[in-house]
Design an enzyme around this catalytic site. Sequence first.
Site, mmCIF file in Angstrom:
data_model
loop_
_atom_site.group_PDB
_atom_site.id
_atom_site.type_symbol
_atom_site.label_atom_id
_atom_site.label_comp_id
_atom_site.label_asym_id
_atom_site.label_seq_id
_atom_site.Cartn_x
_atom_site.Cartn_y
_atom_site.Cartn_z
ATOM 1 N N HIS A 226 23.604 71.192 20.833
ATOM 2 C CA HIS A 226 24.908 72.112 20.967
ATOM 3 C C HIS A 226 24.561 73.215 19.833
ATOM 4 C CE1 HIS A 226 26.907 69.561 23.782
ATOM 5 N NE2 HIS A 226 28.076 70.492 23.856
ATOM 6 N N ASP B 57 23.144 66.739 29.777
ATOM 7 C CA ASP B 57 23.752 66.908 28.544
ATOM 8 C C ASP B 57 25.125 66.254 28.620
ATOM 9 O OD1 ASP B 57 23.922 67.126 25.756
ATOM 10 O OD2 ASP B 57 25.096 68.943 26.014
ATOM 11 N N SER B 58 25.830 65.887 27.583
ATOM 12 C CA SER B 58 27.063 65.599 27.518
ATOM 13 C C SER B 58 27.929 66.809 27.687
ATOM 14 C CB SER B 58 27.645 65.163 26.155
ATOM 15 O OG SER B 58 27.394 66.109 25.121
ATOM 16 N N GLU C 111 32.111 73.424 23.212
ATOM 17 C CA GLU C 111 32.646 73.183 24.620
ATOM 18 C C GLU C 111 33.785 74.116 24.764
ATOM 19 O OE1 GLU C 111 31.639 70.901 27.165
ATOM 20 O OE2 GLU C 111 29.787 70.896 25.867
ATOM 21 N N CYS D 228 21.065 68.166 17.293
ATOM 22 C CA CYS D 228 22.200 68.237 18.664
ATOM 23 C C CYS D 228 21.898 69.464 19.102
ATOM 24 C CB CYS D 228 23.674 67.803 18.142
ATOM 25 S SG CYS D 228 24.927 68.275 19.290
ATOM 26 N N CYS E 29 19.974 66.005 25.597
ATOM 27 C CA CYS E 29 21.028 65.432 24.436
ATOM 28 C C CYS E 29 20.354 64.571 23.507
ATOM 29 C CB CYS E 29 21.979 64.827 25.482
ATOM 30 S SG CYS E 29 23.317 63.831 24.447
HETATM 31 N N1 DGL Z 1 24.434 67.783 22.826
HETATM 32 C C1 DGL Z 1 24.138 66.396 22.443
HETATM 33 C C2 DGL Z 1 23.429 66.024 21.463
HETATM 34 O O1 DGL Z 1 22.296 66.611 21.430
HETATM 35 C C3 DGL Z 1 25.749 65.581 22.628
HETATM 36 C C4 DGL Z 1 26.717 66.179 21.518
HETATM 37 C C5 DGL Z 1 28.047 65.115 21.950
HETATM 38 O O2 DGL Z 1 28.587 65.216 23.114
HETATM 39 O O3 DGL Z 1 28.487 64.635 20.951
HETATM 40 O O4 DGL Z 1 23.596 65.130 20.748
#
Ligand code: DGL
Length: 274
Positions: free
Chosen positions: A184, A8-9, A150, A182, A71
């Site tokens: 997150h 993931d990011s 984050e 997302c 992600c």
């Molecule tokens: N967790 C990621 C997603 O599902 C990326 C969020 C990001 O880095 O902007 O989209």
Amino acid sequence: MALIGVFDSGVGGLSILDEALHQLPEHDYIYLADSLNAPYGEKSSEWISARSLALCHHLAKQGCDAIVVACNTATAEAIAQIRAELSEIPIIGVEPGIKPAAMQSQNGVVGVLATEATLNSDKFNALLATLPAHCRIIKQAGAGLVPLIEAGAANDSETLELLATHLLPIQEAGADTLVLGCTHYPFLRQSIRKLLGDSMTIIDTSEAVVRQLKRQLEARYPAKENESSRSTLGAVCFISSKDEAKLQQMAQELMNADLAGHALSAARLTALES
Ligand code: DGL
């Protein structure tokens, strides 16, 4: 047992790793967080796709038997290319669960909270086109939420206030179902419940994603799956492009899984070999 890469990011994919440790605790995992470059959601398609591809190649070089692109943004921009270049191993992606949402919604009004890049992607728009005509989708970019998560501020009042402004158009449209688009955002579940109440149906696809990983492992590696499953829990290695100790600490704080029984390690991602 298999070695599974989860990418993931940043810390968002920990919501998928959490579910993976619940359903498939005996496997070994590498969790790769590109926190130095998070958020991905406001970057260009070209950048997201090139970076995601490079990181998945890196995981494949570490010997991963399967990779979960945990992600939505990276999946939307790069999954086809990742699958084409790493065709020898299963690649599992994640996408906003708008289909199950459309099926579960009583009034046909569904909110989708996702990154700007996911909402603008061709893949997401192709998915939208498959929905029944009566279904109304309210798209909302969650700008600013990923950096707060984050930073470890998922439950802070500043995050709650920002979330409230993002959820308002969805509430005003009368949605009865909200898609967490997302990885997150499952870490905001408590605040989302606080703002939207108990009657809102929340769709999070992590459980389905891990079921898909399980199916793919069984199909691709029947021998590994049949090895009399080891009784010990697998190892988890946390790799970060920014701060691996912080990543491991956040994993312990954010995830429900009890990491105590797993052999844990952490490492810094430095330059990627091309
Ligand atoms: N967790 C990621 C997603 O599902 C990326 C969020 C990001 O880095 O902007 O989209």
